[in-house]
Design a protein around this motif. Structure first.
Motif, PDB file in Angstrom:
ATOM      1  N   GLU A  63       0.837  -1.201   0.000  1.00 10.39           N
ATOM      2  CA  GLU A  63       0.000   0.000   0.000  1.00 10.39           C
ATOM      3  C   GLU A  63       0.879   1.262   0.000  1.00 10.39           C
ATOM      4  N   ALA A  64       1.948   1.213   0.779  1.00 11.10           N
ATOM      5  CA  ALA A  64       2.852   2.376   0.827  1.00 11.10           C
ATOM      6  C   ALA A  64       3.507   2.602  -0.536  1.00 11.10           C
ATOM      7  N   ALA A  65       3.870   1.511  -1.211  1.00  9.64           N
ATOM      8  CA  ALA A  65       4.508   1.641  -2.536  1.00  9.64           C
ATOM      9  C   ALA A  65       3.519   2.228  -3.540  1.00  9.64           C
ATOM     10  N   ALA A  66       2.237   1.809  -3.451  1.00 10.42           N
ATOM     11  CA  ALA A  66       1.210   2.335  -4.366  1.00 10.42           C
ATOM     12  C   ALA A  66       1.021   3.830  -4.121  1.00 10.42           C
ATOM     13  N   ARG A  67       0.952   4.210  -2.834  1.00 12.53           N
ATOM     14  CA  ARG A  67       0.754   5.623  -2.494  1.00 12.53           C
ATOM     15  C   ARG A  67       1.904   6.467  -3.054  1.00 12.53           C
ATOM     16  N   LYS A  68       3.115   5.913  -2.943  1.00 11.47           N
ATOM     17  CA  LYS A  68       4.305   6.642  -3.421  1.00 11.47           C
ATOM     18  C   LYS A  68       4.232   6.846  -4.947  1.00 11.47           C
ATOM     19  N   LYS A  69       3.803   5.807  -5.651  1.00  8.44           N
ATOM     20  CA  LYS A  69       3.708   5.923  -7.118  1.00  8.44           C
ATOM     21  C   LYS A  69       2.714   7.005  -7.510  1.00  8.44           C
ATOM     22  N   VAL A  70       1.593   7.037  -6.777  1.00  8.73           N
ATOM     23  CA  VAL A  70       0.568   8.047  -7.081  1.00  8.73           C
ATOM     24  C   VAL A  70       1.079   9.444  -6.769  1.00  8.73           C
ATOM     25  N   GLU A  71       1.805   9.566  -5.649  1.00  7.60           N
ATOM     26  CA  GLU A  71       2.394  10.877  -5.330  1.00  7.60           C
ATOM     27  C   GLU A  71       3.322  11.316  -6.459  1.00  7.60           C
ATOM     28  N   THR A  75       2.737  14.680  -9.374  1.00 13.47           N
ATOM     29  CA  THR A  75       3.501  15.905  -9.128  1.00 13.47           C
ATOM     30  C   THR A  75       3.409  16.883 -10.304  1.00 13.47           C
ATOM     31  N   THR A  76       3.529  16.340 -11.539  1.00 13.50           N
ATOM     32  CA  THR A  76       3.420  17.223 -12.705  1.00 13.50           C
ATOM     33  C   THR A  76       2.000  17.114 -13.244  1.00 13.50           C
ATOM     34  N   ARG A  77       1.268  18.219 -13.195  1.00  6.79           N
ATOM     35  CA  ARG A  77      -0.134  18.184 -13.623  1.00  6.79           C
ATOM     36  C   ARG A  77      -0.322  18.836 -14.983  1.00  6.79           C
ATOM     37  N   VAL A  78      -1.412  18.463 -15.637  1.00  7.38           N
ATOM     38  CA  VAL A  78      -1.766  19.105 -16.901  1.00  7.38           C
ATOM     39  C   VAL A  78      -2.082  20.571 -16.581  1.00  7.38           C
ATOM     40  N   ALA A  79      -1.551  21.486 -17.367  1.00  2.00           N
ATOM     41  CA  ALA A  79      -1.750  22.919 -17.102  1.00  2.00           C
ATOM     42  C   ALA A  79      -3.233  23.266 -17.157  1.00  2.00           C
ATOM     43  N   PRO A  80      -3.699  24.160 -16.260  1.00  2.00           N
ATOM     44  CA  PRO A  80      -5.140  24.489 -16.206  1.00  2.00           C
ATOM     45  C   PRO A  80      -5.705  24.912 -17.567  1.00  2.00           C
ATOM     46  N   GLU A  81      -4.915  25.653 -18.349  1.00  2.00           N
ATOM     47  CA  GLU A  81      -5.465  26.122 -19.642  1.00  2.00           C
ATOM     48  C   GLU A  81      -5.659  24.969 -20.634  1.00  2.00           C
ATOM     49  N   GLU A  82      -5.040  23.819 -20.336  1.00  2.00           N
ATOM     50  CA  GLU A  82      -5.227  22.660 -21.226  1.00  2.00           C
ATOM     51  C   GLU A  82      -6.310  21.717 -20.723  1.00  2.00           C
ATOM     52  N   GLN A  83      -6.987  22.103 -19.643  1.00  2.00           N
ATOM     53  CA  GLN A  83      -7.952  21.196 -19.020  1.00  2.00           C
ATOM     54  C   GLN A  83      -9.392  21.528 -19.397  1.00  2.00           C
ATOM     55  N   VAL A  84      -9.636  21.997 -20.614  1.00  2.00           N
ATOM     56  CA  VAL A  84     -10.999  22.404 -20.978  1.00  2.00           C
ATOM     57  C   VAL A  84     -11.865  21.164 -21.177  1.00  2.00           C
ATOM     58  N   ASP A  85     -12.921  21.104 -20.382  1.00  2.00           N
ATOM     59  CA  ASP A  85     -13.803  19.943 -20.348  1.00  2.00           C
ATOM     60  C   ASP A  85     -14.407  19.595 -21.701  1.00  2.00           C
ATOM     61  N   PHE A 279      -0.098   5.482 -14.747  1.00  2.00           N
ATOM     62  CA  PHE A 279      -0.054   6.784 -15.423  1.00  2.00           C
ATOM     63  C   PHE A 279       1.330   7.404 -15.298  1.00  2.00           C
ATOM     64  N   LYS A 280       1.783   7.961 -16.411  1.00  2.00           N
ATOM     65  CA  LYS A 280       3.072   8.659 -16.403  1.00  2.00           C
ATOM     66  C   LYS A 280       2.862  10.074 -15.858  1.00  2.00           C
ATOM     67  N   LYS A 281       3.952  10.703 -15.471  1.00  2.00           N
ATOM     68  CA  LYS A 281       3.871  12.109 -15.040  1.00  2.00           C
ATOM     69  C   LYS A 281       3.316  12.968 -16.178  1.00  2.00           C
ATOM     70  N   GLY A 282       2.561  14.023 -15.800  1.00  2.00           N
ATOM     71  CA  GLY A 282       2.022  14.932 -16.821  1.00  2.00           C
ATOM     72  C   GLY A 282       0.626  14.540 -17.277  1.00  2.00           C
ATOM     73  N   ARG A 283       0.071  13.455 -16.715  1.00  2.00           N
ATOM     74  CA  ARG A 283      -1.274  12.996 -17.100  1.00  2.00           C
ATOM     75  C   ARG A 283      -2.312  13.337 -16.034  1.00  2.00           C
ATOM     76  N   CYS A 284      -1.826  13.861 -14.901  1.00  2.00           N
ATOM     77  CA  CYS A 284      -2.731  14.110 -13.776  1.00  2.00           C
ATOM     78  C   CYS A 284      -3.431  15.465 -13.958  1.00  2.00           C
ATOM     79  N   ASN A 288      -6.072  12.318  -7.986  1.00  2.00           N
ATOM     80  CA  ASN A 288      -6.660  11.029  -8.375  1.00  2.00           C
ATOM     81  C   ASN A 288      -7.504  11.084  -9.645  1.00  2.00           C
ATOM     82  N   PHE A 289      -7.297  12.090 -10.462  1.00  2.00           N
ATOM     83  CA  PHE A 289      -8.036  12.270 -11.716  1.00  2.00           C
ATOM     84  C   PHE A 289      -7.032  12.484 -12.839  1.00  2.00           C
ATOM     85  N   TYR A 290      -7.117  11.649 -13.879  1.00  2.00           N
ATOM     86  CA  TYR A 290      -6.092  11.622 -14.926  1.00  2.00           C
ATOM     87  C   TYR A 290      -6.725  11.672 -16.309  1.00  2.00           C
ATOM     88  N   VAL A 291      -5.912  12.044 -17.288  1.00  2.00           N
ATOM     89  CA  VAL A 291      -6.366  11.976 -18.679  1.00  2.00           C
ATOM     90  C   VAL A 291      -5.507  10.945 -19.414  1.00  2.00           C
TER      91      VAL A 291
END
Ligand SMILES: C[S@@+](CC[C@H](N)C(=O)[O-])C[C@H]1O[C@@H](n2cnc3c(N)ncnc32)[C@H](O)[C@@H]1O
Length: 355
Positions: A63-71, A75-85, A279-284, A288-291
């Motif tokens: 469980e700790a390893a899973a939490r670490k992977k998610v953290e 870390t790198t999130r999709v920029a807000p201007e690219e998150q148009v629903d 999920f790779k970095k940059g997809r978050c 807990n929500f990814y593209v």
């Protein structure tokens, strides 16, 4: 009797998932079947003897390893201007349904020499095939009144499958419902190509089924039946693709459609499912929500979140469990922890609308 029917449909549905008869991104394909929930791994040396093990317990380290992977992957999130629903929705329709579009255009005879379907040049069509879409006209007004006639108005037992896709579960359900006269199935999806595909299936009959285009996030859209007439709603791997900020409104709206005593059956991605860890970095997009690469989105729920959301809509929890399984790729000798959340929520006889 109604409860018996609902349990039977749900059991059959989950069995179809287990047997791989309902192809799904989170299913492993067709396997020999043991009764659901009965295959327990007691001897770790035997892990590669089957494709799937039920009720896996996570160690604290896992469980700790899973939490670490998610953290890490958050870390790198999709920029807000690219998150148009809306853009995401358009992208989904134009990517995930490509295959369906090609199959459908073949059936319609609209495929051109270059293998692409003919598209309308009408403004706003955005390159979609030019299928007539009577669904949009059928219920673009305020919807049928409670006393009026509507598809399935004579039925005594009505189910809605939300986000039915190409009908992978529609037809097994219709098959089960054959044993229950007076049953009627509604199914909807926001992808019109998917709905057309359901409607063109040989087993589709308007006497027992009504497929329609509908975006559950669009509060202004009427359903082709009145509120308070459904015995059951299936919400399976759909809510996770909705923006977390809109989920509660969707659940509220669906709750209104249920009869008092009606049941909402839910199944979706669970927190720390292997699909989340991969999920790779940059997809978050947000916690807990990814593209995904194809533009579709995925939220990973905890049992507590699911409980709060459905109870907030005034439904009573009848079941809410985390389905932990170990999926095994025997050829590659790798194992993956799969996590799904599954629940049944009932509308009480005296329901107070909260949304
Ligand atoms: C992962 S598929 C699940 C299909 C089916 N429920 C199953 O379990 O096999 C998700 C489906 O939900 C549909 N969907 C996603 N968001 C939706 C929305 N806002 N309104 C209606 N359908 C939606 C997608 O087009 C897709 O067909």
């Amino acid at each position: 009797m109604v409860l018996f029917r609902m349990n039977m449909i749900w059991r059959n549905y989950v069995c179809h998932l287990r047997q791989g008869k309902v192809p799904h991104r989170c299913q492993s394909g067709a396997h020999p079947v043991a009764p659901l929930g009965s295959r327990i791994l007691t001897d770790p040396a035997k892990v590669f003897e089957h494709n799937m093990w039920d009720h896996m317990q996570w160690s604290q380290e896992e469980e700790a390893a899973a939490r670490k992977k998610v953290e890490e992957n958050s870390t790198t999130r999709v920029a807000p201007e690219e998150q148009v629903d809306q853009n995401a929705k358009e992208k989904v329709e134009e990517s995930s349904w490509d295959q369906i579009r090609i199959i459908f255009s073949r059936m319609q005879g609209t495929e051109t020499h270059c293998g692409k379907s003919c598209v309308s040049s009408a403004p706003g069509n955005k390159g979609r095939p030019n299928f007539p879409n009577p669904d949009l006209e059928e219920h673009s007004d305020d919807g049928p009144g409670k006393t009026g006639r509507f598809p399935g108005s004579n039925a005594t037992f009505r189910i809605l499958e939300v986000g039915c896709g190409a009908g992978n579960s529609v037809f097994p359900i219709l098959n089960t419902l054959q044993n229950f006269p007076g049953s009627f199935l509604y199914c909807c999806d926001f992808a019109s190509e998917a709905v057309q595909l359901v409607k063109s299936h040989a087993s589709y009959t308007e006497a027992r089924c009504s497929a329609f285009v509908h975006d559950v996030c669009d509060d202004g859209l009427a359903y082709p039946f009145p509120d308070g007439v459904l015995d059951a709603i299936l919400l399976v791997f759909v809510l996770s693709s909705v923006h977390p900020g809109r989920m509660q409104a969707v659940v509220h709206r669906l709750s209104r459609l249920l009869k008092p005593g009606g049941m909402l059956l839910f199944r979706d991605h669970g927190r720390y499912d292997n699909a989340q860890l991969r999920f790779k970095k940059g997809r978050c997009l947000s916690e807990n929500f990814y593209v995904r690469g194809d533009g579709t989105r995925a939220y990973f729920f905890t049992k507590g979140e699911v409980h709060r959301m459905f109870c907030e809509a005034g439904l009573h929890e009848k079941q809410n469990l985390v389905d932990h399984r170990l999926q095994v790729n025997r050829k590659k000798q790798v194992v993956m922890h799969r996590v799904w959340v599954q629940g049944k929520f009932q509308k009480p006889l005296h329901w107070t609308q909260r949304g």
